[in-house]
Design a protein around this motif. Structure first.
Motif, PDB file in Angstrom:
ATOM      1  N   PRO A 186      37.640  41.461  -1.249  1.00 21.48           N
ATOM      2  CA  PRO A 186      38.569  40.366  -0.968  1.00 21.48           C
ATOM      3  C   PRO A 186      37.897  39.190  -0.271  1.00 21.48           C
ATOM      4  CG  PRO A 186      39.007  42.246   0.457  1.00 21.48           C
ATOM      5  CD  PRO A 186      38.042  42.713  -0.580  1.00 21.48           C
ATOM      6  N   GLY A 187      36.835  39.442   0.502  1.00 24.22           N
ATOM      7  CA  GLY A 187      36.110  38.338   1.120  1.00 24.22           C
ATOM      8  C   GLY A 187      35.475  37.425   0.091  1.00 24.22           C
ATOM      9  N   LEU A 188      34.879  38.021  -0.957  1.00 24.34           N
ATOM     10  CA  LEU A 188      34.305  37.219  -2.030  1.00 24.34           C
ATOM     11  C   LEU A 188      35.397  36.510  -2.822  1.00 24.34           C
ATOM     12  CD1 LEU A 188      31.894  36.347  -3.741  1.00 24.34           C
ATOM     13  CD2 LEU A 188      32.118  38.496  -5.023  1.00 24.34           C
ATOM     14  N   ALA A 189      36.499  37.195  -3.051  1.00 25.97           N
ATOM     15  CA  ALA A 189      37.608  36.572  -3.782  1.00 25.97           C
ATOM     16  C   ALA A 189      38.154  35.359  -3.030  1.00 25.97           C
ATOM     17  CB  ALA A 189      38.721  37.594  -4.019  1.00 25.97           C
ATOM     18  N   ALA A 190      38.163  35.411  -1.703  1.00 28.62           N
ATOM     19  CA  ALA A 190      38.659  34.286  -0.910  1.00 28.62           C
ATOM     20  C   ALA A 190      37.826  33.039  -1.117  1.00 28.62           C
ATOM     21  CB  ALA A 190      38.685  34.662   0.571  1.00 28.62           C
ATOM     22  N   ALA A 216      44.989  38.014  -2.752  1.00 28.09           N
ATOM     23  CA  ALA A 216      45.909  39.051  -2.278  1.00 28.09           C
ATOM     24  C   ALA A 216      45.900  40.259  -3.218  1.00 28.09           C
ATOM     25  CB  ALA A 216      47.314  38.486  -2.144  1.00 28.09           C
ATOM     26  N   CYS A 217      45.820  40.000  -4.528  1.00 27.49           N
ATOM     27  CA  CYS A 217      45.757  41.113  -5.486  1.00 27.49           C
ATOM     28  C   CYS A 217      44.478  41.923  -5.289  1.00 27.49           C
ATOM     29  CB  CYS A 217      45.832  40.577  -6.909  1.00 27.49           C
ATOM     30  SG  CYS A 217      47.449  39.917  -7.370  1.00 27.49           S
ATOM     31  N   PHE A 218      43.365  41.244  -5.055  1.00 26.69           N
ATOM     32  CA  PHE A 218      42.123  41.960  -4.810  1.00 26.69           C
ATOM     33  C   PHE A 218      42.183  42.736  -3.495  1.00 26.69           C
ATOM     34  CE2 PHE A 218      39.963  39.253  -7.996  1.00 26.69           C
ATOM     35  CZ  PHE A 218      39.271  40.246  -8.664  1.00 26.69           C
ATOM     36  N   ALA A 219      42.883  42.207  -2.495  1.00 21.86           N
ATOM     37  CA  ALA A 219      43.018  42.926  -1.230  1.00 21.86           C
ATOM     38  C   ALA A 219      43.769  44.239  -1.433  1.00 21.86           C
ATOM     39  CB  ALA A 219      43.729  42.045  -0.207  1.00 21.86           C
ATOM     40  N   THR A 273      44.217  45.826  -4.387  1.00 24.73           N
ATOM     41  CA  THR A 273      43.438  46.670  -5.292  1.00 24.73           C
ATOM     42  C   THR A 273      42.284  47.358  -4.557  1.00 24.73           C
ATOM     43  OG1 THR A 273      43.975  45.174  -7.123  1.00 24.73           O
ATOM     44  CG2 THR A 273      42.146  46.698  -7.442  1.00 24.73           C
ATOM     45  N   SER A 274      41.653  46.630  -3.659  1.00 20.87           N
ATOM     46  CA  SER A 274      40.547  47.220  -2.894  1.00 20.87           C
ATOM     47  C   SER A 274      41.041  48.353  -2.006  1.00 20.87           C
ATOM     48  CB  SER A 274      39.876  46.137  -2.038  1.00 20.87           C
ATOM     49  OG  SER A 274      39.329  45.121  -2.840  1.00 20.87           O
ATOM     50  N   LEU A 275      42.210  48.165  -1.415  1.00 21.66           N
ATOM     51  CA  LEU A 275      42.755  49.200  -0.542  1.00 21.66           C
ATOM     52  C   LEU A 275      43.110  50.454  -1.348  1.00 21.66           C
ATOM     53  CD1 LEU A 275      43.413  49.571   2.459  1.00 21.66           C
ATOM     54  CD2 LEU A 275      45.763  48.866   1.951  1.00 21.66           C
ATOM     55  N   VAL A 276      43.738  50.256  -2.510  1.00 22.79           N
ATOM     56  CA  VAL A 276      44.090  51.402  -3.363  1.00 22.79           C
ATOM     57  C   VAL A 276      42.830  52.109  -3.865  1.00 22.79           C
ATOM     58  CG1 VAL A 276      45.184  52.076  -5.541  1.00 22.79           C
ATOM     59  CG2 VAL A 276      46.301  50.397  -4.039  1.00 22.79           C
ATOM     60  N   THR A 277      41.835  51.299  -4.278  1.00 28.91           N
ATOM     61  CA  THR A 277      40.582  51.890  -4.761  1.00 28.91           C
ATOM     62  C   THR A 277      39.897  52.693  -3.657  1.00 28.91           C
ATOM     63  OG1 THR A 277      40.316  50.039  -6.292  1.00 28.91           O
ATOM     64  CG2 THR A 277      38.362  51.380  -5.836  1.00 28.91           C
ATOM     65  N   TYR A 278      39.938  52.166  -2.436  1.00 33.13           N
ATOM     66  CA  TYR A 278      39.344  52.882  -1.309  1.00 33.13           C
ATOM     67  C   TYR A 278      39.996  54.256  -1.133  1.00 33.13           C
ATOM     68  CZ  TYR A 278      38.464  54.293   3.495  1.00 33.13           C
ATOM     69  OH  TYR A 278      38.145  55.012   4.617  1.00 33.13           O
ATOM     70  N   VAL A 279      41.321  54.292  -1.190  1.00 26.29           N
ATOM     71  CA  VAL A 279      42.033  55.559  -1.002  1.00 26.29           C
ATOM     72  C   VAL A 279      41.659  56.550  -2.107  1.00 26.29           C
ATOM     73  CG1 VAL A 279      44.295  56.650  -0.949  1.00 26.29           C
ATOM     74  CG2 VAL A 279      43.921  54.478   0.249  1.00 26.29           C
ATOM     75  N   GLY A 332      41.290  42.640   3.980  1.00 23.79           N
ATOM     76  CA  GLY A 332      42.104  42.041   2.934  1.00 23.79           C
ATOM     77  C   GLY A 332      43.072  41.000   3.469  1.00 23.79           C
ATOM     78  N   VAL A 333      43.678  41.298   4.625  1.00 28.46           N
ATOM     79  CA  VAL A 333      44.613  40.334   5.233  1.00 28.46           C
ATOM     80  C   VAL A 333      43.878  39.067   5.640  1.00 28.46           C
ATOM     81  CG1 VAL A 333      46.142  39.927   7.191  1.00 28.46           C
ATOM     82  CG2 VAL A 333      46.216  42.121   5.986  1.00 28.46           C
ATOM     83  N   LEU A 334      42.739  39.224   6.297  1.00 34.94           N
ATOM     84  CA  LEU A 334      41.977  38.055   6.731  1.00 34.94           C
ATOM     85  C   LEU A 334      41.460  37.242   5.541  1.00 34.94           C
ATOM     86  CD1 LEU A 334      39.925  39.573   9.707  1.00 34.94           C
ATOM     87  CD2 LEU A 334      41.978  38.138   9.810  1.00 34.94           C
TER      88      LEU A 334
END
Length: 411
Positions: free
Chosen positions: A52-56, A65-68, A70-76, A100-102
């Motif tokens: 999400p940092g790169l997406a920002a 926000a979608c990448f944030a 998706t990254s969280l779901v992928t992490y889990v 992701g929020v930041l």
């Protein structure tokens, strides 16, 4: 190419327009696959916070926000694929969620700043358009083409200006550059153009037109100082030229400290005499205006005048753009490049290519060439004074029908 082209140069996005999602997607897939295919001692799933940092940096707010998410779901999913003793657990989950929020907030701030910069640049370019009136391709016996490239918004709007003014004493041309930037420079350019449009039409002597311009910039400086503005001490480099009907093979030129104009023809490029006088607003320091010079300009040659945004464009190594060399090579390869439209397009492309799109100053190129004497085009015939209605009109009626006695309506 007809008339003036106002263009804003915007550097391309890292992935190109519409493909900003590609880099974060590749990074997300790469981290997930690498984590699943390495030993348990080398867990890198928490690096997914970089996605999400790169997406920002390259995407919009919604995409970030979608990448944030998706990254969280992928992490889990990736972390739970490992046995309990090798899982990263809650601390890294919180890290990815917070990242992701930041990142989403950062994307929102970046988009807001970009919109603000574009609005500021639109305001600057609209202001310039209000000063530089559009000109037809064929005007006052000349074929003309001009290109104005606004610099980056950080450089603010500049004071480049030019115009063609036909009149009973021939066709006059003015191109110049006001010192400094900002709305004060545009204000000074508007003052000079207004004076040129009147003096260039009415004054028979080109030197008198130059004198009127000098007086106008001095008056403008007095006014700006009187109202308390700190940017009142402005001057302007300029080239003033006259295309006379009596001398089809020559033009008269007054150069107020500007770069030398170029005569570009099928047989090569000639540099006309450069300015040996001071800029407008400084001529009193040497006790007079620059002289009027009569220089040859063949019918097939195009007069090219540029501002210092062209001649001072630099590449990554600090080298200046070689205008004369570039145009000479282009005309040698294709003599049709001497046409005004082709010529200014070539200069525009050459400056952008040389500078990599990083314009430090507003960039203007203006090219004119005589039309054949048999050609008819707007602006070649001066307005007859008798055709202008005067107050009072014929028979003292003011040009209006008299009302019948009794106050009734006519007819």
């Amino acid at each position: 190419m007809t008339g003036t082209r106002y263009q804003r140069w915007r550097p391309p996005r890292p992935c190109g327009r519409g493909y900003g999602w590609l880099l974060p997607s590749l990074l997300l897939i790469g981290i997930a696959l690498l984590d699943l295919n390495t030993a348990a001692e080398f867990r890198i799933v928490s690096w997914i916070v970089l996605v999400p940092g790169l997406a920002a940096a390259v995407c919009g707010v919604r995409t970030t926000a979608c990448f944030a998410v998706t990254s969280l779901v992928t992490y889990v999913l990736v972390d739970n694929a490992w046995p309990d003793q090798y899982q990263a657990g809650l601390p890294d989950f919180v890290l990815v969620a917070l990242g992701g929020v930041l990142a989403t907030l950062t994307a929102a701030l970046r988009m807001r700043q970009e919109r603000h910069m574009l609005r500021m640049q639109d305001v600057a370019e609209t202001t310039v358009r209000a000063v530089l009136r559009p000109l037809p391709k064929y005007w006052a016996g000349l074929e003309q083409a001009g290109v104005y490239l606004a610099a980056d918004v950080e450089a603010q709007v500049g004071g480049d200006f030019y115009d063609i003014q036909p009149g009973p004493h021939g066709t006059r041309l003015l191109l110049g550059d006001v010192q400094g930037k900002g709305l004060g420079a545009v204000d000074a350019a508007a003052a000079l153009l207004g004076t040129f449009r009147e003096a260039g039409y009415h004054e028979e002597d080109l030197g008198t037109v130059g004198e009127r311009l000098e007086i106008r910039i001095l008056r403008h400086r007095l006014h700006t100082s009187a109202i308390g503005r700190r940017d009142g001490d402005r001057f302007a480099t300029a080239v003033l030229a006259a295309f006379s009907r009596d001398g089809p093979g020559t033009i008269d030129v007054i150069n107020f400290g500007h770069g030398a104009p170029l005569a570009v023809g099928p047989h090569g490029v000639r540099e006309l005499p450069c300015g040996d006088g001071l800029p407008l607003g400084l001529c009193d320091l040497v006790g007079g205006l620059p002289p009027v010079r009569r220089v040859p300009l063949a019918a097939e040659e195009t007069l090219l005048v540029v501002t210092d945004g062209v001649t001072e464009a630099r590449d990554g190594e600090g080298e200046f753009y070689d205008l004369i060399g570039d145009v000479t090579r282009a005309v040698a390869a294709d003599p049709r490049c001497a046409d005004p439209g082709r010529l200014v397009r070539h200069v525009r492309d050459g400056v952008l290519r040389h500078s990599g799109g990083r314009l430090a100053d507003d960039t203007t190129a203006f090219a004119v060439r005589r039309l054949p004497a048999t050609s008819e085009c707007p602006g070649t015939r001066p307005l007859p004074a008798a055709g202008i209605p005067r107050e009072g009109g014929p028979e003292g009626t003011g040009g209006q029908p008299e009302a019948p006695e009794g106050g009734g309506s006519p007819g």
